[in-house]
Structures are given as structure tokens and as C-alpha cells.
Write a protein that holds these residues in place. Sequence first.
Motif, PDB file in Angstrom:
ATOM      1  N   SER A 158       0.836  -1.199   0.000  1.00  0.00           N
ATOM      2  CA  SER A 158       0.000   0.000   0.000  1.00  0.00           C
ATOM      3  C   SER A 158       0.870   1.248   0.000  1.00  0.00           C
ATOM      4  CB  SER A 158      -0.895   0.012   1.241  1.00  0.00           C
ATOM      5  OG  SER A 158      -1.486   1.297   1.398  1.00  0.00           O
ATOM      6  N   LEU A 159       0.496   2.223  -0.839  1.00  0.00           N
ATOM      7  CA  LEU A 159       1.235   3.487  -0.885  1.00  0.00           C
ATOM      8  C   LEU A 159       0.715   4.484   0.145  1.00  0.00           C
ATOM      9  CD1 LEU A 159       1.659   3.815  -4.762  1.00  0.00           C
ATOM     10  CD2 LEU A 159       3.098   2.620  -3.096  1.00  0.00           C
ATOM     11  N   SER A 160      -0.145   3.997   1.038  1.00  0.00           N
ATOM     12  CA  SER A 160      -0.608   4.825   2.156  1.00  0.00           C
ATOM     13  C   SER A 160       0.178   4.549   3.432  1.00  0.00           C
ATOM     14  CB  SER A 160      -2.101   4.572   2.432  1.00  0.00           C
ATOM     15  OG  SER A 160      -2.891   4.998   1.349  1.00  0.00           O
ATOM     16  N   GLU A 161       1.077   3.560   3.380  1.00  0.00           N
ATOM     17  CA  GLU A 161       1.771   3.137   4.594  1.00  0.00           C
ATOM     18  C   GLU A 161       3.234   3.578   4.606  1.00  0.00           C
ATOM     19  OE1 GLU A 161       1.229  -1.065   4.890  1.00  0.00           O
ATOM     20  OE2 GLU A 161      -0.968  -0.885   5.053  1.00  0.00           O
ATOM     21  N   ALA A 162       3.653   4.115   5.736  1.00  0.00           N
ATOM     22  CA  ALA A 162       5.035   4.588   5.887  1.00  0.00           C
ATOM     23  C   ALA A 162       6.044   3.470   5.637  1.00  0.00           C
ATOM     24  CB  ALA A 162       5.228   5.171   7.290  1.00  0.00           C
ATOM     25  N   ALA A 163       5.682   2.229   5.999  1.00  0.00           N
ATOM     26  CA  ALA A 163       6.597   1.092   5.837  1.00  0.00           C
ATOM     27  C   ALA A 163       6.999   0.895   4.371  1.00  0.00           C
ATOM     28  CB  ALA A 163       5.948  -0.186   6.375  1.00  0.00           C
ATOM     29  N   THR A 164       6.077   1.218   3.459  1.00  0.00           N
ATOM     30  CA  THR A 164       6.377   1.081   2.031  1.00  0.00           C
ATOM     31  C   THR A 164       7.487   2.045   1.628  1.00  0.00           C
ATOM     32  OG1 THR A 164       4.118   0.378   1.555  1.00  0.00           O
ATOM     33  CG2 THR A 164       5.393   1.264  -0.297  1.00  0.00           C
ATOM     34  N   TYR A 165       7.412   3.272   2.126  1.00  0.00           N
ATOM     35  CA  TYR A 165       8.420   4.287   1.779  1.00  0.00           C
ATOM     36  C   TYR A 165       9.761   3.971   2.443  1.00  0.00           C
ATOM     37  CZ  TYR A 165       4.331   6.328  -0.114  1.00  0.00           C
ATOM     38  OH  TYR A 165       3.195   6.498  -0.850  1.00  0.00           O
ATOM     39  N   ARG A 166       9.685   3.366   3.619  1.00  0.00           N
ATOM     40  CA  ARG A 166      10.918   2.944   4.298  1.00  0.00           C
ATOM     41  C   ARG A 166      11.636   1.896   3.431  1.00  0.00           C
ATOM     42  NH1 ARG A 166      13.257   3.504   8.908  1.00  0.00           N
ATOM     43  NH2 ARG A 166      11.516   4.628   9.846  1.00  0.00           N
ATOM     44  N   LYS A 167      10.874   0.937   2.918  1.00  0.00           N
ATOM     45  CA  LYS A 167      11.465  -0.134   2.109  1.00  0.00           C
ATOM     46  C   LYS A 167      12.039   0.422   0.804  1.00  0.00           C
ATOM     47  CE  LYS A 167      10.482  -4.747   0.252  1.00  0.00           C
ATOM     48  NZ  LYS A 167      10.710  -4.554  -1.177  1.00  0.00           N
ATOM     49  N   VAL A 168      11.270   1.275   0.124  1.00  0.00           N
ATOM     50  CA  VAL A 168      11.741   1.864  -1.139  1.00  0.00           C
ATOM     51  C   VAL A 168      13.022   2.672  -0.891  1.00  0.00           C
ATOM     52  CG1 VAL A 168      11.200   3.585  -2.931  1.00  0.00           C
ATOM     53  CG2 VAL A 168       9.500   1.871  -2.284  1.00  0.00           C
ATOM     54  N   ALA A 169      13.017   3.456   0.197  1.00  0.00           N
ATOM     55  CA  ALA A 169      14.182   4.282   0.527  1.00  0.00           C
ATOM     56  C   ALA A 169      15.404   3.418   0.827  1.00  0.00           C
ATOM     57  CB  ALA A 169      13.870   5.171   1.731  1.00  0.00           C
ATOM     58  N   GLU A 170      15.201   2.363   1.629  1.00  0.00           N
ATOM     59  CA  GLU A 170      16.324   1.478   1.984  1.00  0.00           C
ATOM     60  C   GLU A 170      16.905   0.817   0.738  1.00  0.00           C
ATOM     61  OE1 GLU A 170      14.509  -1.066   4.866  1.00  0.00           O
ATOM     62  OE2 GLU A 170      14.940   0.291   6.551  1.00  0.00           O
ATOM     63  N   GLU A 171      16.021   0.351  -0.152  1.00  0.00           N
ATOM     64  CA  GLU A 171      16.498  -0.330  -1.365  1.00  0.00           C
ATOM     65  C   GLU A 171      17.227   0.636  -2.297  1.00  0.00           C
ATOM     66  OE1 GLU A 171      13.064  -2.331  -2.926  1.00  0.00           O
ATOM     67  OE2 GLU A 171      13.268  -3.998  -1.511  1.00  0.00           O
ATOM     68  N   ALA A 172      16.884   1.923  -2.198  1.00  0.00           N
ATOM     69  CA  ALA A 172      17.532   2.936  -3.036  1.00  0.00           C
ATOM     70  C   ALA A 172      18.774   3.531  -2.365  1.00  0.00           C
ATOM     71  CB  ALA A 172      16.539   4.045  -3.363  1.00  0.00           C
ATOM     72  N   GLY A 173      19.059   3.067  -1.140  1.00  0.00           N
ATOM     73  CA  GLY A 173      20.228   3.573  -0.418  1.00  0.00           C
ATOM     74  C   GLY A 173      20.034   4.974   0.134  1.00  0.00           C
ATOM     75  N   LEU A 174      18.771   5.334   0.389  1.00  0.00           N
ATOM     76  CA  LEU A 174      18.475   6.670   0.936  1.00  0.00           C
ATOM     77  C   LEU A 174      18.319   6.598   2.451  1.00  0.00           C
ATOM     78  CD1 LEU A 174      15.745   7.816  -1.630  1.00  0.00           C
ATOM     79  CD2 LEU A 174      18.180   8.373  -1.654  1.00  0.00           C
ATOM     80  N   ASP A 175      18.268   7.764   3.077  1.00  0.00           N
ATOM     81  CA  ASP A 175      18.026   7.856   4.518  1.00  0.00           C
ATOM     82  C   ASP A 175      16.542   7.560   4.755  1.00  0.00           C
ATOM     83  OD1 ASP A 175      17.408   8.659   7.096  1.00  0.00           O
ATOM     84  OD2 ASP A 175      18.780  10.365   7.067  1.00  0.00           O
ATOM     85  N   ALA A 176      16.240   6.316   5.139  1.00  0.00           N
ATOM     86  CA  ALA A 176      14.851   5.881   5.280  1.00  0.00           C
ATOM     87  C   ALA A 176      14.101   6.679   6.347  1.00  0.00           C
ATOM     88  CB  ALA A 176      14.801   4.388   5.598  1.00  0.00           C
ATOM     89  N   ASP A 177      14.783   7.011   7.442  1.00  0.00           N
ATOM     90  CA  ASP A 177      14.126   7.791   8.499  1.00  0.00           C
ATOM     91  C   ASP A 177      13.715   9.163   7.973  1.00  0.00           C
ATOM     92  OD1 ASP A 177      14.391   5.768  10.345  1.00  0.00           O
ATOM     93  OD2 ASP A 177      16.241   6.561  11.221  1.00  0.00           O
ATOM     94  N   ALA A 178      14.570   9.766   7.154  1.00  0.00           N
ATOM     95  CA  ALA A 178      14.265  11.092   6.598  1.00  0.00           C
ATOM     96  C   ALA A 178      13.071  11.017   5.647  1.00  0.00           C
ATOM     97  CB  ALA A 178      15.487  11.647   5.864  1.00  0.00           C
ATOM     98  N   VAL A 179      13.015   9.952   4.859  1.00  0.00           N
ATOM     99  CA  VAL A 179      11.901   9.788   3.911  1.00  0.00           C
ATOM    100  C   VAL A 179      10.580   9.590   4.666  1.00  0.00           C
ATOM    101  CG1 VAL A 179      10.906   8.260   2.146  1.00  0.00           C
ATOM    102  CG2 VAL A 179      13.316   8.918   2.010  1.00  0.00           C
ATOM    103  N   VAL A 180      10.593   8.727   5.671  1.00  0.00           N
ATOM    104  CA  VAL A 180       9.372   8.478   6.453  1.00  0.00           C
ATOM    105  C   VAL A 180       8.926   9.759   7.170  1.00  0.00           C
ATOM    106  CG1 VAL A 180       8.421   7.231   8.442  1.00  0.00           C
ATOM    107  CG2 VAL A 180       9.736   6.010   6.686  1.00  0.00           C
ATOM    108  N   ALA A 181       9.879  10.482   7.740  1.00  0.00           N
ATOM    109  CA  ALA A 181       9.545  11.742   8.428  1.00  0.00           C
ATOM    110  C   ALA A 181       8.923  12.738   7.448  1.00  0.00           C
ATOM    111  CB  ALA A 181      10.791  12.342   9.070  1.00  0.00           C
ATOM    112  N   ALA A 182       9.473  12.804   6.235  1.00  0.00           N
ATOM    113  CA  ALA A 182       8.937  13.724   5.221  1.00  0.00           C
ATOM    114  C   ALA A 182       7.534  13.299   4.788  1.00  0.00           C
ATOM    115  CB  ALA A 182       9.875  13.775   4.016  1.00  0.00           C
ATOM    116  N   PHE A 183       7.310  11.985   4.680  1.00  0.00           N
ATOM    117  CA  PHE A 183       6.003  11.453   4.290  1.00  0.00           C
ATOM    118  C   PHE A 183       4.942  11.796   5.337  1.00  0.00           C
ATOM    119  CE2 PHE A 183       3.078   7.677   4.668  1.00  0.00           C
ATOM    120  CZ  PHE A 183       2.320   7.924   3.539  1.00  0.00           C
ATOM    121  N   GLU A 184       5.339  11.757   6.601  1.00  0.00           N
ATOM    122  CA  GLU A 184       4.380  11.972   7.695  1.00  0.00           C
ATOM    123  C   GLU A 184       4.241  13.443   8.078  1.00  0.00           C
ATOM    124  OE1 GLU A 184       5.970   9.238  10.582  1.00  0.00           O
ATOM    125  OE2 GLU A 184       4.701   7.591   9.863  1.00  0.00           O
TER     126      GLU A 184
END
Length: 202
Positions: free
Chosen positions: A122-148
Amino acid sequence: MKLVYVFDAYCGWSHGFSGTLREVAARHPELPVEVVSGGLFTGSRQVPVRQFGYVQGANAKIAELTGAEFGAAYEQLIADGSFVMDSEAAARGVAALRQVAPDRAAELAAALQAAFYVDGRSLSEAATYRKVAEEAGLDADAVVAAFEAPDAQTAAHADFRRAVQLGVTGFPTLLAVDGDSVTPLAYGQATADEVDARFAAH
């Protein structure tokens, strides 16, 4: 000049266009790619997927024409018909990824579509963005914080307005934008060669 890609993360034709977008971006490294979320499923269109009877048939056509993959986990997610596609949440996620890695927006938009259409996330869940960010080598915490963050909703609505201002009525649409000049390069489905031919004609 830059390329502007107007898509919706919950649009199957946009998923089908991901390969073309990757190829076009690779052929034109000198052109920045701006990714804009179009807002396909917002307001009264945020309803269970069973109310869109055409989804499976359309996906079969998309796969046939573009070679796009629709994974078993995705088929399972939408099989019971209760899943709700929320384009505002998806646009917030696109904005969050774009904020953390602006120069990789096109690649991340494709990764987000794969998360839904292949992995059934689901693209409504923060966990999805965490996974995409991690797989892309990005700062997952920063992406989740920005999403929320509240700013994400503002960014999503700004995207929807930008799509309208650009005159886009369907997704995906690829435009060449040079100042006030806007040239359509692709709408719905096109190969990288077709896009290049239109680009050269421009």
C-alpha cells in the motif's frame, strides 16, 4: 529545458511507462526530470477497487503492450476488492522521496510503482516508503519523516495544481518544458524511440 513527467503512482499505464521513462532519462542525461503526481484517485474516487471493474482487463492490456510486470502479491492485494487507492497519500510519498533525493525522482517514482504493482504494498503506509528508501540507499528515516510531515500534504496538492496548470488530463504524460513552452512528448503509452522522434521534431 527539462522533462516533466506527470503520472499517478496508482495508475497502471504509468507503471507501464516506467521502462520508457528510464530509457528516455538515460538517453538525455543533460535534461533534468521533474516528477509531478496527478491525483487520479482523490475525493469521490477514493473507493474500494471493486468499484473499478476494468482494473484486471486494463492491466492485462498494459502488460501486453508494455511488458510491465504485475506481481502475485499485487493480484492478491486487490483480489478481494476492498483495497482503496489513495492518490493523495501516494503523492505525499512521491513528494517525500523527491525531497530527499530530487535528482532521482524518476527512478524513485518507478520504484514506488513496483512496490505496489509487483510487491503489493500500500502506498498509504510509511513502511512502504521505508522499504523503497532502503532499497535505493536513501536515509529511510528522513523519507518516512517527510512522508508523515504536514508539508507533504501541501506538496501533494501543489502537484495536483501543477498538473492542471500544465493542461494534463490523463496519466502518464511526458512533456518537454522550456520556459513557457510546453511540448507533449508522450501520453499513455510510447516507446523511447517514439519520444525521441517527437523530441527531435520539436
